[in-house]
Design a protein around this motif. Structure first.
Motif, PDB file in Angstrom:
ATOM      1  N   ILE A  49       0.864  -1.179   0.000  1.00 25.49           N
ATOM      2  CA  ILE A  49       0.000   0.000   0.000  1.00 25.49           C
ATOM      3  C   ILE A  49       0.903   1.233   0.000  1.00 25.49           C
ATOM      4  O   ILE A  49       1.626   1.482   0.957  1.00 25.49           O
ATOM      5  N   GLY A  50       0.852   1.980  -1.072  1.00 19.39           N
ATOM      6  CA  GLY A  50       1.795   3.085  -1.262  1.00 19.39           C
ATOM      7  C   GLY A  50       1.711   4.212  -0.250  1.00 19.39           C
ATOM      8  O   GLY A  50       2.676   4.924  -0.036  1.00 19.39           O
ATOM      9  N   THR A  51       0.567   4.394   0.392  1.00 23.53           N
ATOM     10  CA  THR A  51       0.390   5.517   1.314  1.00 23.53           C
ATOM     11  C   THR A  51       0.665   5.147   2.772  1.00 23.53           C
ATOM     12  O   THR A  51       0.518   5.984   3.657  1.00 23.53           O
ATOM     13  N   ALA A  52       1.064   3.925   3.031  1.00 24.54           N
ATOM     14  CA  ALA A  52       1.267   3.463   4.410  1.00 24.54           C
ATOM     15  C   ALA A  52       2.495   4.116   5.035  1.00 24.54           C
ATOM     16  O   ALA A  52       3.497   4.360   4.364  1.00 24.54           O
ATOM     17  N   ILE A  53       2.416   4.357   6.337  1.00 26.54           N
ATOM     18  CA  ILE A  53       3.523   5.005   7.058  1.00 26.54           C
ATOM     19  C   ILE A  53       4.527   4.002   7.611  1.00 26.54           C
ATOM     20  O   ILE A  53       5.574   4.388   8.115  1.00 26.54           O
TER      21      ILE A  53
ATOM     22  N   TRP B  64      -7.506   0.129   6.596  1.00 32.91           N
ATOM     23  CA  TRP B  64      -6.452  -0.542   5.841  1.00 32.91           C
ATOM     24  C   TRP B  64      -6.958  -1.896   5.330  1.00 32.91           C
ATOM     25  O   TRP B  64      -6.242  -2.886   5.328  1.00 32.91           O
TER      26      TRP B  64
END
Length: 117
Positions: free
Chosen positions: A29-33, A105
């Motif tokens: 998931i590209g937006t995960a921190i 998520w």
């Protein structure tokens, strides 16, 4: 190596009666921190603190890692332990239901842990 820290964290949560222990693999998931979240809940603030303390103790003892930062100990409704690549969330049960972190998520690969093997 990541699977090792996740297993240590899950075991530490279950050892202190963490409920509904789930890890979310966020690497795709590209937006995960972070790469992983691991989440559990407990029915009292005392238990939330106990779980968070045990996770920190076990990860330090077995893997020699310390948190980058922690948050939430002052009220123990939702404690976050940040290990940079893995973020631990220990919720008081009603707060987990309210924030529905796993639903945010939902695209992540999910693994459930239990003390019944």
């Amino acid at each position: 190596m990541k699977e090792n820290i996740i297993k240590v964290i899950a075991d530490a949560m279950l050892e202190k009666k963490g409920q509904d222990v789930v890890s979310l693999d966020l690497r795709n998931i590209g937006t995960a921190i972070s790469d992983h979240f691991i989440v559990c809940s407990a029915d009292s603030t005392t238990n939330v603190l106990s779980i968070a303390d045990n996770v920190e103790f076990r990860v330090g003892e077995l893997l020699g890692r310390k948190t980058v930062r922690t948050q939430g100990r002052e009220n123990a409704f939702w404690i976050i332990l940040d290990y940079a690549d893995v973020v631990v969330h220990v919720f008081l049960t009603p707060y987990r239901a309210f924030y529905r972190l796993e639903d945010l998520w939902a695209d992540a690969d999910r693994t459930e842990f239990s003390d019944v093997q």
